[in-house]
Design a protein around this motif. Sequence first.
Motif, PDB file in Angstrom:
ATOM      1  N   SER A 184       0.937  -1.377  -0.021  1.00 18.87           N
ATOM      2  CA  SER A 184       0.113   0.220  -0.088  1.00 18.87           C
ATOM      3  C   SER A 184       0.581   1.032   0.070  1.00 18.87           C
ATOM      4  CB  SER A 184      -1.074   0.045   1.239  1.00 18.87           C
ATOM      5  OG  SER A 184      -0.035  -0.083   1.948  1.00 18.87           O
ATOM      6  N   LYS A 185       2.283   0.846   0.050  1.00 15.00           N
ATOM      7  CA  LYS A 185       3.074   1.848   0.067  1.00 15.00           C
ATOM      8  C   LYS A 185       2.860   2.877   1.479  1.00 15.00           C
ATOM      9  CE  LYS A 185       4.134   2.658  -5.368  1.00 15.00           C
ATOM     10  NZ  LYS A 185       3.684   0.794  -5.388  1.00 15.00           N
ATOM     11  N   GLY A 186       2.043   2.307   2.701  1.00 18.87           N
ATOM     12  CA  GLY A 186       2.463   3.073   3.540  1.00 18.87           C
ATOM     13  C   GLY A 186       1.049   3.737   3.495  1.00 18.87           C
ATOM     14  N   LYS A 187       0.086   3.471   2.900  1.00 14.43           N
ATOM     15  CA  LYS A 187      -1.666   4.604   3.000  1.00 14.43           C
ATOM     16  C   LYS A 187      -2.278   4.113   3.486  1.00 14.43           C
ATOM     17  CE  LYS A 187       0.315   7.729  -1.262  1.00 14.43           C
ATOM     18  NZ  LYS A 187       2.013   7.086  -0.746  1.00 14.43           N
ATOM     19  N   VAL A 188      -1.699   2.771   4.491  1.00 13.26           N
ATOM     20  CA  VAL A 188      -3.572   2.463   4.497  1.00 13.26           C
ATOM     21  C   VAL A 188      -3.121   2.254   6.724  1.00 13.26           C
ATOM     22  CG1 VAL A 188      -5.080   0.589   5.150  1.00 13.26           C
ATOM     23  CG2 VAL A 188      -3.455   0.845   2.637  1.00 13.26           C
ATOM     24  N   ALA A 189      -4.260   3.529   6.785  1.00  9.44           N
ATOM     25  CA  ALA A 189      -4.095   3.248   8.187  1.00  9.44           C
ATOM     26  C   ALA A 189      -4.200   2.864   8.633  1.00  9.44           C
ATOM     27  CB  ALA A 189      -5.245   5.077   8.796  1.00  9.44           C
ATOM     28  N   ASP A 190      -5.164   1.453   8.801  1.00 10.73           N
ATOM     29  CA  ASP A 190      -5.189   0.445   8.736  1.00 10.73           C
ATOM     30  C   ASP A 190      -3.993  -0.534   9.588  1.00 10.73           C
ATOM     31  OD1 ASP A 190      -8.366   1.106   9.620  1.00 10.73           O
ATOM     32  OD2 ASP A 190      -8.993  -0.511   8.828  1.00 10.73           O
ATOM     33  N   VAL A 191      -3.439  -0.894   8.403  1.00 10.89           N
ATOM     34  CA  VAL A 191      -1.895  -1.276   9.019  1.00 10.89           C
ATOM     35  C   VAL A 191      -1.162  -0.591   9.627  1.00 10.89           C
ATOM     36  CG1 VAL A 191       0.008  -2.319   7.883  1.00 10.89           C
ATOM     37  CG2 VAL A 191      -2.152  -2.119   6.624  1.00 10.89           C
ATOM     38  N   HIS A 192      -1.025   0.350   9.827  1.00  9.69           N
ATOM     39  CA  HIS A 192      -0.173   1.179  10.422  1.00  9.69           C
ATOM     40  C   HIS A 192      -0.933   0.642  12.244  1.00  9.69           C
ATOM     41  CE1 HIS A 192       2.307   2.931   7.866  1.00  9.69           C
ATOM     42  NE2 HIS A 192       1.029   3.503   7.295  1.00  9.69           N
ATOM     43  N   TRP A 193      -2.005   0.793  12.394  1.00 13.12           N
ATOM     44  CA  TRP A 193      -2.771   0.447  13.484  1.00 13.12           C
ATOM     45  C   TRP A 193      -2.669  -1.002  14.126  1.00 13.12           C
ATOM     46  CZ3 TRP A 193      -5.548   3.778  16.955  1.00 13.12           C
ATOM     47  CH2 TRP A 193      -6.395   2.404  18.045  1.00 13.12           C
ATOM     48  N   GLN A 194      -2.834  -1.315  13.206  1.00 12.12           N
ATOM     49  CA  GLN A 194      -2.485  -3.522  13.716  1.00 12.12           C
ATOM     50  C   GLN A 194      -1.492  -3.233  13.862  1.00 12.12           C
ATOM     51  OE1 GLN A 194      -4.310  -4.997  14.380  1.00 12.12           O
ATOM     52  NE2 GLN A 194      -6.287  -4.188  13.144  1.00 12.12           N
ATOM     53  N   LEU A 195       0.149  -2.580  12.964  1.00 17.06           N
ATOM     54  CA  LEU A 195       1.084  -3.300  13.597  1.00 17.06           C
ATOM     55  C   LEU A 195       1.351  -2.220  14.832  1.00 17.06           C
ATOM     56  CD1 LEU A 195       3.414  -1.897  10.053  1.00 17.06           C
ATOM     57  CD2 LEU A 195       3.779  -4.198  11.401  1.00 17.06           C
ATOM     58  N   ALA A 196       0.521  -1.223  14.754  1.00 18.28           N
ATOM     59  CA  ALA A 196       0.925  -0.313  16.413  1.00 18.28           C
ATOM     60  C   ALA A 196       0.742  -1.267  17.582  1.00 18.28           C
ATOM     61  CB  ALA A 196       0.256   1.014  16.375  1.00 18.28           C
ATOM     62  N   ALA A 216       5.712   1.201  18.488  1.00 14.24           N
ATOM     63  CA  ALA A 216       4.172   0.977  18.725  1.00 14.24           C
ATOM     64  C   ALA A 216       3.829   3.087  18.101  1.00 14.24           C
ATOM     65  CB  ALA A 216       3.983   0.678  19.803  1.00 14.24           C
ATOM     66  N   ALA A 217       4.487   3.451  18.675  1.00 14.82           N
ATOM     67  CA  ALA A 217       4.320   5.048  18.520  1.00 14.82           C
ATOM     68  C   ALA A 217       4.802   5.471  17.045  1.00 14.82           C
ATOM     69  CB  ALA A 217       5.710   5.909  19.304  1.00 14.82           C
ATOM     70  N   THR A 218       5.725   5.202  16.789  1.00 15.51           N
ATOM     71  CA  THR A 218       5.578   5.563  15.169  1.00 15.51           C
ATOM     72  C   THR A 218       4.831   5.299  14.353  1.00 15.51           C
ATOM     73  OG1 THR A 218       8.161   6.085  15.287  1.00 15.51           O
ATOM     74  CG2 THR A 218       7.615   5.249  13.279  1.00 15.51           C
ATOM     75  N   GLU A 219       4.318   4.088  14.867  1.00 16.27           N
ATOM     76  CA  GLU A 219       3.127   4.119  13.991  1.00 16.27           C
ATOM     77  C   GLU A 219       1.947   4.391  14.127  1.00 16.27           C
ATOM     78  OE1 GLU A 219       2.956   1.259  11.328  1.00 16.27           O
ATOM     79  OE2 GLU A 219       5.547   1.050  11.798  1.00 16.27           O
ATOM     80  N   LEU A 220       2.071   4.498  15.409  1.00 19.98           N
ATOM     81  CA  LEU A 220       0.841   5.418  15.312  1.00 19.98           C
ATOM     82  C   LEU A 220       0.454   6.962  15.020  1.00 19.98           C
ATOM     83  CD1 LEU A 220       0.074   4.543  19.564  1.00 19.98           C
ATOM     84  CD2 LEU A 220      -1.785   3.729  17.259  1.00 19.98           C
ATOM     85  N   LEU A 233       2.214   7.298  12.063  1.00 20.60           N
ATOM     86  CA  LEU A 233       2.061   6.933  10.443  1.00 20.60           C
ATOM     87  C   LEU A 233       0.211   6.817  10.618  1.00 20.60           C
ATOM     88  CD1 LEU A 233       4.789   4.879  10.033  1.00 20.60           C
ATOM     89  CD2 LEU A 233       4.388   7.080   8.633  1.00 20.60           C
ATOM     90  N   PHE A 234      -0.516   6.425  11.898  1.00 24.55           N
ATOM     91  CA  PHE A 234      -1.632   6.108  11.656  1.00 24.55           C
ATOM     92  C   PHE A 234      -2.377   7.490  11.018  1.00 24.55           C
ATOM     93  CE2 PHE A 234      -6.117   6.410  14.118  1.00 24.55           C
ATOM     94  CZ  PHE A 234      -6.556   5.452  13.214  1.00 24.55           C
ATOM     95  N   LEU A 235      -2.459   8.238  11.802  1.00 24.18           N
ATOM     96  CA  LEU A 235      -2.793   9.517  11.986  1.00 24.18           C
ATOM     97  C   LEU A 235      -2.647  10.511  11.093  1.00 24.18           C
ATOM     98  CD1 LEU A 235      -2.770  10.979  15.460  1.00 24.18           C
ATOM     99  CD2 LEU A 235      -4.716  10.316  14.870  1.00 24.18           C
ATOM    100  N   LYS A 236      -1.088  10.245   9.947  1.00 26.39           N
ATOM    101  CA  LYS A 236      -0.856  10.820   8.987  1.00 26.39           C
ATOM    102  C   LYS A 236      -1.944  10.731   8.205  1.00 26.39           C
ATOM    103  CE  LYS A 236       3.420  11.170   5.977  1.00 26.39           C
ATOM    104  NZ  LYS A 236       4.078  10.546   5.584  1.00 26.39           N
ATOM    105  N   ASN A 237      -2.109   9.634   8.126  1.00 25.65           N
ATOM    106  CA  ASN A 237      -3.066   8.756   7.274  1.00 25.65           C
ATOM    107  C   ASN A 237      -4.470   8.710   7.242  1.00 25.65           C
ATOM    108  OD1 ASN A 237      -1.631   6.968   4.625  1.00 25.65           O
ATOM    109  ND2 ASN A 237      -0.950   6.670   6.529  1.00 25.65           N
ATOM    110  N   ALA A 288      -8.496  10.907  17.581  1.00 27.42           N
ATOM    111  CA  ALA A 288      -7.038  11.331  17.639  1.00 27.42           C
ATOM    112  C   ALA A 288      -6.526  12.367  18.230  1.00 27.42           C
ATOM    113  CB  ALA A 288      -7.575  12.597  16.356  1.00 27.42           C
ATOM    114  N   GLU A 289      -7.101  12.682  19.654  1.00 25.76           N
ATOM    115  CA  GLU A 289      -6.754  13.784  20.722  1.00 25.76           C
ATOM    116  C   GLU A 289      -5.760  11.889  21.419  1.00 25.76           C
ATOM    117  OE1 GLU A 289      -5.849  16.888  21.037  1.00 25.76           O
ATOM    118  OE2 GLU A 289      -6.228  16.280  18.778  1.00 25.76           O
ATOM    119  N   LYS A 290      -6.975  11.689  22.023  1.00 23.07           N
ATOM    120  CA  LYS A 290      -6.573  10.133  22.574  1.00 23.07           C
ATOM    121  C   LYS A 290      -5.170   9.639  22.262  1.00 23.07           C
ATOM    122  CE  LYS A 290     -10.791   8.755  24.873  1.00 23.07           C
ATOM    123  NZ  LYS A 290     -12.052   8.263  24.943  1.00 23.07           N
TER     124      LYS A 290
END
Length: 211
Positions: free
Chosen positions: A153-165, A177-181, A183-187, A194-196
């Motif tokens: 997905s070239k890093g563009k699928v938020a759910d993937v980052h959420w699952q990795l986190a 985990a923090a980095t993946e979250l 990336l999740f918010l970036k996508n 979002a605030e939590k």
Amino acid sequence: FGVPGAIFAQEVPEAARKFYEQGVSELRQKREKEGFENLKKALDVFPNYFLALDRLGTEYATRGNVNPSYFEAARILLTKAIEINPKSYSSMFGLGFAQYHQGMIKEAVENMERAIGVYANSTNGYLWLGIAQKKAGKLVHAEASLKRANELSKGKVADVHWQLAGLYSDQKRYAEAATELELFLKNKPDARDAEKIKQLIGQLRQKAATP
């Protein structure tokens, strides 16, 4: 669940084909009840109609969160679809998806693995394989599958980052985990919590910095 697949040739009675085409057309117009009825009629005329089994099963699988009994309907229909066309990515993926939600984790992993064996470029296939593997406790496999989904997905699928986190957090790999979250918010900048999530990122960074 749609994906390019091998064309599956099957002789279909004209009446069944008409019901199928009518059903698909109605589903496109969001006329769910009529669409489902016509797909069922196609199967009444010709019970081994692969396209109708695959389509109706997939429609049930995608709606299972609304009505859990739909997952059971999907499982029955897609199991039959695979008997008729053993190389159908969409049937295998849909079956694995339904089984996962029914708690049949081992079977879900097997069918997701078969699905990506047929079509290896599916982000969604690897994402859900990773989710099922994580649930099965196969964490090394899950991480590999989720990373493959991320590549595809070239890093563009938020759910993937959420699952990795989630995976990294469970393994106390807090910085990752923090980095993946992040990336999740970036996508998905408009994510509901979002605030939590931002607070959680801060906590994870703190934990990572604490020896």
